[in-house]
Design an enzyme around this catalytic site. Sequence first.
Site, PDB file in Angstrom:
ATOM      1  CE  LYS A  23      -4.493   0.925   0.206  1.00  0.00           C
ATOM      2  NZ  LYS A  23      -5.626   0.108  -0.271  1.00  0.00           N
TER       3      LYS A  23
HETATM    4  P1  NAD Z   1     -13.107   7.609  -3.107  1.00  0.00           P
HETATM    5  O1  NAD Z   1     -12.091   8.648  -2.871  1.00  0.00           O
HETATM    6  O2  NAD Z   1     -13.550   7.322  -4.497  1.00  0.00           O
HETATM    7  O3  NAD Z   1     -14.421   7.885  -2.228  1.00  0.00           O
HETATM    8  C1  NAD Z   1     -14.396   8.114  -0.853  1.00  0.00           C
HETATM    9  C2  NAD Z   1     -15.778   8.622  -0.450  1.00  0.00           C
HETATM   10  O4  NAD Z   1     -15.865   8.686   0.960  1.00  0.00           O
HETATM   11  C3  NAD Z   1     -16.082  10.036  -0.977  1.00  0.00           C
HETATM   12  O5  NAD Z   1     -17.437  10.076  -1.384  1.00  0.00           O
HETATM   13  C4  NAD Z   1     -15.893  10.913   0.257  1.00  0.00           C
HETATM   14  O6  NAD Z   1     -16.662  12.094   0.201  1.00  0.00           O
HETATM   15  C5  NAD Z   1     -16.412   9.953   1.310  1.00  0.00           C
HETATM   16  N1  NAD Z   1     -16.004  10.269   2.682  1.00  0.00           N
HETATM   17  C6  NAD Z   1     -14.790  10.587   3.164  1.00  0.00           C
HETATM   18  N2  NAD Z   1     -14.871  10.810   4.497  1.00  0.00           N
HETATM   19  C7  NAD Z   1     -16.160  10.604   4.838  1.00  0.00           C
HETATM   20  C8  NAD Z   1     -16.893  10.654   6.050  1.00  0.00           C
HETATM   21  N3  NAD Z   1     -16.283  10.972   7.182  1.00  0.00           N
HETATM   22  N4  NAD Z   1     -18.220  10.377   6.028  1.00  0.00           N
HETATM   23  C9  NAD Z   1     -18.839  10.048   4.888  1.00  0.00           C
HETATM   24  N5  NAD Z   1     -18.213   9.972   3.713  1.00  0.00           N
HETATM   25  C10 NAD Z   1     -16.889  10.239   3.691  1.00  0.00           C
HETATM   26  O7  NAD Z   1     -12.491   6.268  -2.418  1.00  0.00           O
HETATM   27  P2  NAD Z   1     -12.863   4.758  -2.743  1.00  0.00           P
HETATM   28  O8  NAD Z   1     -11.891   4.244  -3.734  1.00  0.00           O
HETATM   29  O9  NAD Z   1     -14.333   4.641  -2.965  1.00  0.00           O
HETATM   30  O10 NAD Z   1     -12.466   4.066  -1.356  1.00  0.00           O
HETATM   31  C11 NAD Z   1     -13.362   4.016  -0.249  1.00  0.00           C
HETATM   32  C12 NAD Z   1     -12.910   2.909   0.695  1.00  0.00           C
HETATM   33  O11 NAD Z   1     -12.883   1.657  -0.015  1.00  0.00           O
HETATM   34  C13 NAD Z   1     -11.502   3.064   1.282  1.00  0.00           C
HETATM   35  O12 NAD Z   1     -11.488   2.472   2.572  1.00  0.00           O
HETATM   36  C14 NAD Z   1     -10.649   2.226   0.359  1.00  0.00           C
HETATM   37  O13 NAD Z   1      -9.442   1.784   0.955  1.00  0.00           O
HETATM   38  C15 NAD Z   1     -11.592   1.062   0.108  1.00  0.00           C
HETATM   39  N6  NAD Z   1     -11.296   0.290  -1.089  1.00  0.00           N
HETATM   40  C16 NAD Z   1     -11.236   0.869  -2.320  1.00  0.00           C
HETATM   41  C17 NAD Z   1     -10.970   0.079  -3.429  1.00  0.00           C
HETATM   42  C18 NAD Z   1     -10.966   0.635  -4.819  1.00  0.00           C
HETATM   43  O14 NAD Z   1     -10.841  -0.175  -5.760  1.00  0.00           O
HETATM   44  N7  NAD Z   1     -11.110   1.916  -5.019  1.00  0.00           N
HETATM   45  C19 NAD Z   1     -10.759  -1.299  -3.274  1.00  0.00           C
HETATM   46  C20 NAD Z   1     -10.857  -1.868  -2.008  1.00  0.00           C
HETATM   47  C21 NAD Z   1     -11.138  -1.053  -0.923  1.00  0.00           C
END
Ligand code: NAD
Length: 425
Positions: free
Chosen positions: A115
């Site tokens: 990561k």
């Molecule tokens: P992203 O940046 O696309 O979206 C994050 C979202 O969370 C945004 O809508 C933001 O406004 C919101 N957010 C942030 N803080 C917040 C809060 N306190 N309350 C409510 N909403 C809040 O990120 P993503 O890629 O969707 O990732 C989200 C989660 O999923 C993370 O934990 C990431 O590690 C995990 N994840 C992502 C992937 C991927 O392929 N993108 C894969 C596995 C896990």
Amino acid sequence: MATSKTSKTTSISMSVFEHAMRQFDEAASRLNVDPGLLEFIKQPRRAMIVTLPIQRDDGEWAVYEGYRVQHSFTRGPAKGGVRFHPQVTLDEVMALSAWMTWKSAVVGIPFGGGKGGIACDPTSMSRRELECLTRRYTAEIMDIIGPEKDVPAPDVNTNPQVMAWMMDTYSMHARQTTTAIVTGKPLEIGGSRGRVEATGRGVMLTAREAAKHLGLDLNGATVAVQGFGNVGSVSAKLLAEQGCKVIAVSDVFGAIKNPAGLDVPALIDYAHDNGRVSGFPGAEEIPRDDVLFVECDILVPAALESVIDGDNAHRVRAKIIAEGANGPITPDGDAVLNERGIFIVPDILCNAGGVTVSYFEWVQDRIGYFWEEEEVNRRLETILVRAFGDVLEMSRLHDVNMRIAAFMLAIQRVLEVTTMRGVYS
Ligand code: NAD
């Protein structure tokens, strides 16, 4: 400007890395294996801290701190996303890298765990500044990444464009276009069909399997989603396509609710145009964090880690929690939810769709032949349904919850390969 931080506390006494280690210990204690070997596979193999200078658009210099942690190479190259966020710390990246190891093992793909992250606020940066920061970061970690070493991907606040800059920077230094250096790229430069939706698709598939297991009909089932980025919005859309009623959604700015069900495709367009979900016509505004406590069948936390803890877990009113985010529930929160009989699809299974299609992307880049989206989705479903079944079987066999079962399965798989390869010393 970046501040140097090495630990992030999720409660008074526990950092995110300690949280990940406690999950490991709980599962490992149920396996009859050498404690020394367990200690070896538990700790990250390598962590790199880099200092990143960029010239801001106003001419001032700013210096940021970046990290790349490689938790494991035992089952294959390290693999995992890069996060841009003001609260990124080495401790958090260490935890996220460990979860990647266990995630790849649970779904049985040939990767270890890695990561990366940069402590920065991308919302206050221009496109040029972000590009400079991404390129400098890539150049600084260049020696330890590579298609056979460590393959980055998108995470919070990074996207296909950031991956394109990383791929180009690596390729310029390597003197050859190396598409397999990152996944989550745009289609035109070696991305995979289905990658953008893969994590949310995995959330939908594993939530569907959980509902099937519990005898809950998805048609009409109510859903609340925290976070409306890549994972949250796609999970909401695909669950709605399964007949679910998405009744509450939040993002960093606020939350909205409509007990009759939100029109998810229209909400995605609205959030795209307005940069937030608040103000969506026909929905009631609720306090941002209340989305976690809405009465519903399925709750999908899809924002950041440690949002459900020992203090607020008693307020959750869902039957199933499908962990779209990594580490959204602290160990203390977990204990309360388990006691209350809430069925949790753990992150290392629930959000593994992303790394699974990243694996497909890496395979396609290396063979130079690209699959149709139906092919990607079909293979993804096969892998995730099998992984869900494996974890459920483990949980029945050892009479443990799904999280402990997923960790036990992953640890066993990593240990098996460790023993097969032998430990070089
Ligand atoms: P992203 O940046 O696309 O979206 C994050 C979202 O969370 C945004 O809508 C933001 O406004 C919101 N957010 C942030 N803080 C917040 C809060 N306190 N309350 C409510 N909403 C809040 O990120 P993503 O890629 O969707 O990732 C989200 C989660 O999923 C993370 O934990 C990431 O590690 C995990 N994840 C992502 C992937 C991927 O392929 N993108 C894969 C596995 C896990």
